[in-house]
Scaffold this motif. Structure first.
Motif, PDB file in Angstrom:
ATOM      1  N   LEU A 102      -4.391  -3.201  15.786  1.00 24.07           N
ATOM      2  CA  LEU A 102      -5.008  -2.678  17.007  1.00 24.07           C
ATOM      3  C   LEU A 102      -6.360  -3.352  17.153  1.00 24.07           C
ATOM      4  CD1 LEU A 102      -4.736  -0.596  19.325  1.00 24.07           C
ATOM      5  CD2 LEU A 102      -6.119   0.949  17.936  1.00 24.07           C
ATOM      6  N   ILE A 103      -6.536  -4.057  18.250  1.00 29.72           N
ATOM      7  CA  ILE A 103      -7.753  -4.825  18.452  1.00 29.72           C
ATOM      8  C   ILE A 103      -8.480  -4.366  19.708  1.00 29.72           C
ATOM      9  CG2 ILE A 103      -6.841  -6.851  17.257  1.00 29.72           C
ATOM     10  CD1 ILE A 103      -6.312  -8.132  19.987  1.00 29.72           C
ATOM     11  N   GLU A 104      -9.784  -4.658  19.740  1.00 31.20           N
ATOM     12  CA  GLU A 104     -10.595  -4.461  20.930  1.00 31.20           C
ATOM     13  C   GLU A 104     -10.778  -5.838  21.552  1.00 31.20           C
ATOM     14  OE1 GLU A 104     -15.096  -2.933  22.075  1.00 31.20           O
ATOM     15  OE2 GLU A 104     -14.083  -2.090  20.310  1.00 31.20           O
ATOM     16  N   LEU A 105     -10.047  -6.090  22.619  1.00 30.88           N
ATOM     17  CA  LEU A 105      -9.875  -7.431  23.187  1.00 30.88           C
ATOM     18  C   LEU A 105     -10.836  -7.661  24.342  1.00 30.88           C
ATOM     19  CD1 LEU A 105      -7.910  -9.982  23.187  1.00 30.88           C
ATOM     20  CD2 LEU A 105      -6.698  -8.779  25.026  1.00 30.88           C
ATOM     21  N   ASN A 106     -11.446  -8.853  24.342  1.00 33.13           N
ATOM     22  CA  ASN A 106     -12.354  -9.251  25.413  1.00 33.13           C
ATOM     23  C   ASN A 106     -11.974 -10.646  25.888  1.00 33.13           C
ATOM     24  OD1 ASN A 106     -15.097 -10.807  26.146  1.00 33.13           O
ATOM     25  ND2 ASN A 106     -15.322  -8.649  26.663  1.00 33.13           N
ATOM     26  N   ARG A 107     -12.205 -10.929  27.179  1.00 32.14           N
ATOM     27  CA  ARG A 107     -11.843 -12.247  27.714  1.00 32.14           C
ATOM     28  C   ARG A 107     -12.956 -12.815  28.598  1.00 32.14           C
ATOM     29  NH1 ARG A 107      -7.937 -12.793  32.534  1.00 32.14           N
ATOM     30  NH2 ARG A 107      -9.624 -14.226  32.952  1.00 32.14           N
ATOM     31  N   ASP A 108     -14.207 -12.532  28.247  1.00 29.13           N
ATOM     32  CA  ASP A 108     -15.341 -12.952  29.062  1.00 29.13           C
ATOM     33  C   ASP A 108     -15.552 -14.461  29.085  1.00 29.13           C
ATOM     34  OD1 ASP A 108     -15.852 -10.361  29.708  1.00 29.13           O
ATOM     35  OD2 ASP A 108     -17.752 -10.195  28.617  1.00 29.13           O
ATOM     36  N   HIS A 109     -15.147 -15.165  28.050  1.00 32.70           N
ATOM     37  CA  HIS A 109     -15.508 -16.578  27.901  1.00 32.70           C
ATOM     38  C   HIS A 109     -14.309 -17.510  28.071  1.00 32.70           C
ATOM     39  CE1 HIS A 109     -18.383 -14.223  25.304  1.00 32.70           C
ATOM     40  NE2 HIS A 109     -19.175 -14.749  26.223  1.00 32.70           N
ATOM     41  N   ASN A 110     -13.397 -17.130  28.983  1.00 33.47           N
ATOM     42  CA  ASN A 110     -12.163 -17.916  29.160  1.00 33.47           C
ATOM     43  C   ASN A 110     -11.473 -18.137  27.817  1.00 33.47           C
ATOM     44  OD1 ASN A 110     -12.675 -17.991  31.856  1.00 33.47           O
ATOM     45  ND2 ASN A 110     -12.678 -20.217  32.039  1.00 33.47           N
ATOM     46  N   GLN A 111     -11.457 -17.059  27.040  1.00 34.27           N
ATOM     47  CA  GLN A 111     -10.831 -17.072  25.725  1.00 34.27           C
ATOM     48  C   GLN A 111     -10.558 -15.623  25.337  1.00 34.27           C
ATOM     49  OE1 GLN A 111      -8.948 -18.915  23.515  1.00 34.27           O
ATOM     50  NE2 GLN A 111     -10.653 -20.363  23.409  1.00 34.27           N
ATOM     51  N   TYR A 112      -9.428 -15.376  24.697  1.00 31.08           N
ATOM     52  CA  TYR A 112      -9.171 -14.041  24.171  1.00 31.08           C
ATOM     53  C   TYR A 112      -9.824 -13.933  22.804  1.00 31.08           C
ATOM     54  CZ  TYR A 112      -5.834 -13.373  27.939  1.00 31.08           C
ATOM     55  OH  TYR A 112      -5.259 -13.251  29.180  1.00 31.08           O
ATOM     56  N   GLU A 113     -10.785 -13.031  22.717  1.00 32.05           N
ATOM     57  CA  GLU A 113     -11.520 -12.784  21.477  1.00 32.05           C
ATOM     58  C   GLU A 113     -11.462 -11.293  21.186  1.00 32.05           C
ATOM     59  OE1 GLU A 113     -14.861 -16.271  22.214  1.00 32.05           O
ATOM     60  OE2 GLU A 113     -15.243 -14.231  22.920  1.00 32.05           O
ATOM     61  N   TRP A 114     -11.584 -10.929  19.932  1.00 35.08           N
ATOM     62  CA  TRP A 114     -11.451  -9.511  19.610  1.00 35.08           C
ATOM     63  C   TRP A 114     -12.144  -9.152  18.307  1.00 35.08           C
ATOM     64  CZ3 TRP A 114      -7.054 -12.746  19.567  1.00 35.08           C
ATOM     65  CH2 TRP A 114      -6.544 -13.050  18.307  1.00 35.08           C
ATOM     66  N   THR A 115     -12.302  -7.838  18.155  1.00 37.29           N
ATOM     67  CA  THR A 115     -12.641  -7.256  16.862  1.00 37.29           C
ATOM     68  C   THR A 115     -11.478  -6.349  16.475  1.00 37.29           C
ATOM     69  OG1 THR A 115     -13.847  -5.443  17.931  1.00 37.29           O
ATOM     70  CG2 THR A 115     -15.118  -7.350  17.228  1.00 37.29           C
ATOM     71  N   THR A 116     -11.237  -6.247  15.186  1.00 36.73           N
ATOM     72  CA  THR A 116     -10.128  -5.437  14.685  1.00 36.73           C
ATOM     73  C   THR A 116     -10.549  -3.982  14.543  1.00 36.73           C
ATOM     74  OG1 THR A 116      -9.137  -7.294  13.509  1.00 36.73           O
ATOM     75  CG2 THR A 116      -8.550  -5.084  12.745  1.00 36.73           C
ATOM     76  N   HIS A 142      -4.735 -19.547  34.352  1.00 33.94           N
ATOM     77  CA  HIS A 142      -4.528 -18.260  33.681  1.00 33.94           C
ATOM     78  C   HIS A 142      -5.729 -17.333  33.803  1.00 33.94           C
ATOM     79  CE1 HIS A 142      -3.117 -15.482  30.559  1.00 33.94           C
ATOM     80  NE2 HIS A 142      -4.341 -15.539  30.036  1.00 33.94           N
ATOM     81  N   TRP A 143      -6.925 -17.866  34.081  1.00 31.53           N
ATOM     82  CA  TRP A 143      -8.141 -17.104  33.844  1.00 31.53           C
ATOM     83  C   TRP A 143      -8.665 -16.348  35.053  1.00 31.53           C
ATOM     84  CZ3 TRP A 143      -8.460 -16.148  29.076  1.00 31.53           C
ATOM     85  CH2 TRP A 143      -8.045 -17.094  28.128  1.00 31.53           C
ATOM     86  N   TYR A 144      -7.816 -16.071  36.028  1.00 30.67           N
ATOM     87  CA  TYR A 144      -8.263 -15.195  37.111  1.00 30.67           C
ATOM     88  C   TYR A 144      -8.387 -13.767  36.573  1.00 30.67           C
ATOM     89  CZ  TYR A 144      -3.392 -13.612  37.592  1.00 30.67           C
ATOM     90  OH  TYR A 144      -2.148 -13.080  37.351  1.00 30.67           O
ATOM     91  N   TRP A 145      -9.187 -12.951  37.233  1.00 28.66           N
ATOM     92  CA  TRP A 145      -9.404 -11.581  36.771  1.00 28.66           C
ATOM     93  C   TRP A 145      -8.243 -10.689  37.205  1.00 28.66           C
ATOM     94  CZ3 TRP A 145     -12.648 -10.494  33.080  1.00 28.66           C
ATOM     95  CH2 TRP A 145     -13.740 -11.352  32.867  1.00 28.66           C
ATOM     96  N   ARG A 146      -7.552 -10.124  36.228  1.00 27.10           N
ATOM     97  CA  ARG A 146      -6.459  -9.196  36.506  1.00 27.10           C
ATOM     98  C   ARG A 146      -7.012  -7.883  37.052  1.00 27.10           C
ATOM     99  NH1 ARG A 146      -4.944 -14.013  34.157  1.00 27.10           N
ATOM    100  NH2 ARG A 146      -2.733 -14.020  33.605  1.00 27.10           N
ATOM    101  N   PRO A 147      -6.132  -7.075  37.677  1.00 26.02           N
ATOM    102  CA  PRO A 147      -6.588  -5.768  38.171  1.00 26.02           C
ATOM    103  C   PRO A 147      -7.268  -4.959  37.074  1.00 26.02           C
ATOM    104  CG  PRO A 147      -4.397  -6.248  39.005  1.00 26.02           C
ATOM    105  CD  PRO A 147      -4.722  -7.332  38.018  1.00 26.02           C
ATOM    106  N   ASN A 148      -8.418  -4.404  37.405  1.00 26.97           N
ATOM    107  CA  ASN A 148      -9.223  -3.516  36.548  1.00 26.97           C
ATOM    108  C   ASN A 148     -10.003  -4.246  35.458  1.00 26.97           C
ATOM    109  OD1 ASN A 148      -8.351  -1.100  37.899  1.00 26.97           O
ATOM    110  ND2 ASN A 148      -6.408  -1.274  36.779  1.00 26.97           N
ATOM    111  N   TRP A 149      -9.774  -5.546  35.301  1.00 26.85           N
ATOM    112  CA  TRP A 149     -10.598  -6.329  34.378  1.00 26.85           C
ATOM    113  C   TRP A 149     -11.862  -6.776  35.099  1.00 26.85           C
ATOM    114  CZ3 TRP A 149     -10.356  -7.505  29.247  1.00 26.85           C
ATOM    115  CH2 TRP A 149      -9.161  -7.202  28.577  1.00 26.85           C
ATOM    116  N   ARG A 150     -12.951  -6.895  34.339  1.00 28.89           N
ATOM    117  CA  ARG A 150     -14.212  -7.427  34.854  1.00 28.89           C
ATOM    118  C   ARG A 150     -15.047  -7.898  33.670  1.00 28.89           C
ATOM    119  NH1 ARG A 150     -14.678  -1.746  35.675  1.00 28.89           N
ATOM    120  NH2 ARG A 150     -16.200  -0.786  34.227  1.00 28.89           N
TER     121      ARG A 150
END
Length: 214
Positions: A183-197, A8-16
């Protein structure tokens, strides 16, 4: 039926790395039903090879993306939130049914019903984005297939052996209530979906002219 699961953890288009995304999710920070379901599946998740478990704090139901945080002005985001509040003021809370875990191509997930009600909720979120940006600026996504992922596959593997384990050790169904969207600010840098609200919008709360609940 799927033949193989995939990483699942490949980089999708425009993600980095370092880039985050604004998106509407249903989250479950204080939902005892979802917490109990997560706990009940820990033995199963721990028994599966090649899976990245989702900690209970990061359980979520994806509904509708908005845009990358470096592309969405905060002023626009606040207008979208206001439009969402008005769109959802007559959209009543409703019951969610969580089904038994299934092997999907990229995750081990709990199907969520009612699908039609979730799709109508997404339609309202999309309409709120349209109210602010116009129809051509709403992020295009596949048709909503509502689910809560318990873990994400991190390697390619045959699906059939995984399905046999899930079928043997899987649990039953559970019911909770959907009362708001976040509405969250979602990040996936650590092979995990993490966010702030960023904001939470309740369902079925009438909004007064000054933007507050009435």
């Amino acid at each position: 039926m799927i033949k193989d699961v995939r990483d699942h953890w490949y980089w999708r288009p425009n993600w980095r790395p370092g880039r985050s995304f604004y998106t509407w999710h249903v989250v479950f920070p204080e939902d005892s039903v979802v917490t109990d379901v997560h706990a009940a599946y820990q033995h199963l998740v721990d028994s599966l090879p090649g899976i990245t478990p989702v900690p209970v704090r990061w359980l979520h139901l994806t509904v509708q993306g908005v845009g990358f945080t470096d592309k969405v002005p905060r002023a626009d985001l606040d207008l979208i939130i206001e439009a969402t509040r008005r769109r959802l003021e007559h959209f009543r809370p409703f019951e969610l049914k969580l089904g038994s875990a299934v092997v999907d191509v990229e995750s081990l997930q709990l199907p969520v019903e009612p699908v039609d009600r979730m799709r109508r909720l997404r339609a309202q979120l999309r309409a709120a984005i349209t109210d602010v940006w116009g129809r051509d600026s709403v992020p295009a996504l596949p048709e909503l297939d509502p689910h809560i992922s318990l873990g994400y596959w991190n390697q390619v593997a045959p699906a059939e052996p995984l399905e046999k384990v899930v079928k043997a050790l899987g649990g039953g169904v559970a019911t909770t209530e959907l009362t708001d969207v976040t509405l969250i600010e979602l990040n996936r840098d650590h092979n995990q979906y993490e966010w702030t609200t960023y904001a939470t919008v309740p369902l079925g709360i009438q909004v007064s002219r000054d933007g507050t609940g009435g």
